[in-house]
Design a protein around this motif. Sequence first.
Motif, mmCIF file in Angstrom:
data_model
loop_
_atom_site.group_PDB
_atom_site.id
_atom_site.type_symbol
_atom_site.label_atom_id
_atom_site.label_comp_id
_atom_site.label_asym_id
_atom_site.label_seq_id
_atom_site.Cartn_x
_atom_site.Cartn_y
_atom_site.Cartn_z
ATOM 1 N N VAL A 163 -0.653 43.728 17.457
ATOM 2 C CA VAL A 163 -0.026 44.610 18.440
ATOM 3 C C VAL A 163 0.145 46.010 17.862
ATOM 4 O O VAL A 163 0.588 46.170 16.722
ATOM 5 C CB VAL A 163 1.354 44.068 18.869
ATOM 6 C CG1 VAL A 163 1.993 44.979 19.912
ATOM 7 C CG2 VAL A 163 1.247 42.639 19.407
ATOM 8 N N ALA A 164 -0.199 47.030 18.665
ATOM 9 C CA ALA A 164 0.173 48.411 18.363
ATOM 10 C C ALA A 164 1.402 48.711 19.212
ATOM 11 O O ALA A 164 1.280 48.966 20.411
ATOM 12 C CB ALA A 164 -0.963 49.367 18.693
ATOM 13 N N PRO A 165 2.606 48.650 18.629
ATOM 14 C CA PRO A 165 3.835 48.701 19.429
ATOM 15 C C PRO A 165 4.093 50.071 20.043
ATOM 16 O O PRO A 165 3.592 51.100 19.568
ATOM 17 C CB PRO A 165 4.924 48.333 18.420
ATOM 18 C CG PRO A 165 4.359 48.727 17.099
ATOM 19 C CD PRO A 165 2.878 48.496 17.195
ATOM 20 N N THR A 211 7.062 49.025 12.356
ATOM 21 C CA THR A 211 8.314 48.641 13.012
ATOM 22 C C THR A 211 9.400 48.247 12.033
ATOM 23 O O THR A 211 10.500 47.906 12.442
ATOM 24 C CB THR A 211 8.076 47.449 13.964
ATOM 25 O OG1 THR A 211 7.635 46.321 13.185
ATOM 26 C CG2 THR A 211 7.030 47.782 15.012
ATOM 27 N N GLU A 246 4.611 46.447 28.007
ATOM 28 C CA GLU A 246 4.281 45.863 26.715
ATOM 29 C C GLU A 246 4.813 44.438 26.602
ATOM 30 O O GLU A 246 4.098 43.516 26.180
ATOM 31 C CB GLU A 246 4.879 46.739 25.621
ATOM 32 C CG GLU A 246 4.810 46.198 24.217
ATOM 33 C CD GLU A 246 5.438 47.185 23.235
ATOM 34 O OE1 GLU A 246 4.691 47.806 22.480
ATOM 35 O OE2 GLU A 246 6.681 47.323 23.243
ATOM 36 N N HIS A 257 7.879 42.560 9.024
ATOM 37 C CA HIS A 257 6.661 42.085 9.686
ATOM 38 C C HIS A 257 5.438 42.486 8.877
ATOM 39 O O HIS A 257 5.467 43.448 8.104
ATOM 40 C CB HIS A 257 6.543 42.688 11.098
ATOM 41 C CG HIS A 257 7.714 42.424 11.976
ATOM 42 N ND1 HIS A 257 8.770 43.301 12.075
ATOM 43 C CD2 HIS A 257 8.014 41.385 12.789
ATOM 44 C CE1 HIS A 257 9.662 42.814 12.925
ATOM 45 N NE2 HIS A 257 9.224 41.653 13.360
ATOM 46 N N PRO A 260 10.078 49.523 20.857
ATOM 47 C CA PRO A 260 9.620 48.135 20.864
ATOM 48 C C PRO A 260 10.739 47.088 20.783
ATOM 49 O O PRO A 260 10.445 45.922 20.509
ATOM 50 C CB PRO A 260 8.752 48.084 19.608
ATOM 51 C CG PRO A 260 9.448 48.995 18.650
ATOM 52 C CD PRO A 260 10.001 50.116 19.497
ATOM 53 N N THR A 274 2.602 37.520 14.168
ATOM 54 C CA THR A 274 2.193 38.824 14.681
ATOM 55 C C THR A 274 1.954 39.808 13.554
ATOM 56 O O THR A 274 2.703 39.825 12.577
ATOM 57 C CB THR A 274 3.262 39.397 15.640
ATOM 58 O OG1 THR A 274 3.510 38.464 16.703
ATOM 59 C CG2 THR A 274 2.815 40.724 16.235
ATOM 60 N N PHE A 310 1.476 44.003 13.177
ATOM 61 C CA PHE A 310 1.543 45.289 13.854
ATOM 62 C C PHE A 310 0.564 46.250 13.192
ATOM 63 O O PHE A 310 0.469 46.305 11.965
ATOM 64 C CB PHE A 310 2.958 45.863 13.795
ATOM 65 C CG PHE A 310 3.952 45.052 14.582
ATOM 66 C CD1 PHE A 310 3.926 45.056 15.960
ATOM 67 C CD2 PHE A 310 4.901 44.270 13.938
ATOM 68 C CE1 PHE A 310 4.826 44.299 16.698
ATOM 69 C CE2 PHE A 310 5.793 43.511 14.652
ATOM 70 C CZ PHE A 310 5.765 43.520 16.041
ATOM 71 N N GLN A 328 2.121 44.407 8.591
ATOM 72 C CA GLN A 328 1.735 45.647 9.247
ATOM 73 C C GLN A 328 0.566 46.290 8.502
ATOM 74 O O GLN A 328 0.439 46.133 7.289
ATOM 75 C CB GLN A 328 2.906 46.638 9.265
ATOM 76 C CG GLN A 328 4.196 46.067 9.835
ATOM 77 C CD GLN A 328 5.353 47.031 9.689
ATOM 78 O OE1 GLN A 328 5.767 47.631 10.663
ATOM 79 N NE2 GLN A 328 5.866 47.203 8.498
#
Length: 297
Positions: free
Chosen positions: A87-89, A114, A70, A118, A93, A107, A109, A120
Amino acid sequence: MRTSAIDELGYTHNTLARSLVTSRTRSIGLAVSSVNNPYFTEILQGVESSALEEGYSLLIADPHDDPEHELNAVRLLHERRVDGMIVAPSAAPGPLLAYLGRSQVPTVFLDRLTGENHDQVCAENTGPVTDLVTHLADKGHTRIALVSGLEGLSTTGERTAGYHAGLEARGLPHDPRLVVPGHSDVEGARSATHRLLALPDPPTALVTANNSMTIGALTALREAGLTVPADMALACFDDFAWADLFEPRLTAVRQPSRDIGATAVRLLLERLADPDRAPRTERLPCTLMHRSSCGCR
């Protein structure tokens, strides 16, 4: 008039030249594992169509749900000078989050959360699983099992919480033997289902926590000579294109996959336009596709 002139002259935008002026490449990096999974394929379609509509190209990498891979995949996308990433963590992560923090890459998610620092986007996970469990309980089942996902993923924790909430809502006991990890893949779910069937008092109903594990569970039931729903009622999280073609037809939670992808693009473009705005988490509602594998006509 202007459009006609452009068409007659055959003019096309020079994205490279524009990027030299704006310091933007008008490209988005997308890192999702298992792009052959129908769920992530639909997310990819939502991301791609929304990105193209906004004039952005897409660079895609598969992190394989492995933290080291990743990190390398995201670093490679960053080196391609994408304007931002979706991103799909993975389930661990930490290295990814540290890299994104150092490099200050915008970014978003998706699917797996996460933390609140962030942007998301994901589907509702807890409530829909609660609904599956209470529905099975209302059909008379008191031994309801869960084949859960990969440990460490937010989706796994939330769907497991929904399972327990469903038991509590109907006053059913919590038997830890009835929750078996299927590791979010076919073979893991196949093994988990065989473990459940080997219990002295096996379940009469089964909830699977994603579409890959549904296939694994159905494989194990067939190998054991059991039929759905006569011998085992089944309800699953994640609908997929051929779920309505199975016999019996699969009762499933349908996620708004394309909308998740489109929302991720919108959040990323809003972040690029306003880097200092507060992070946002958006959850999209799911739909229960009520069919016959749960034992209903």
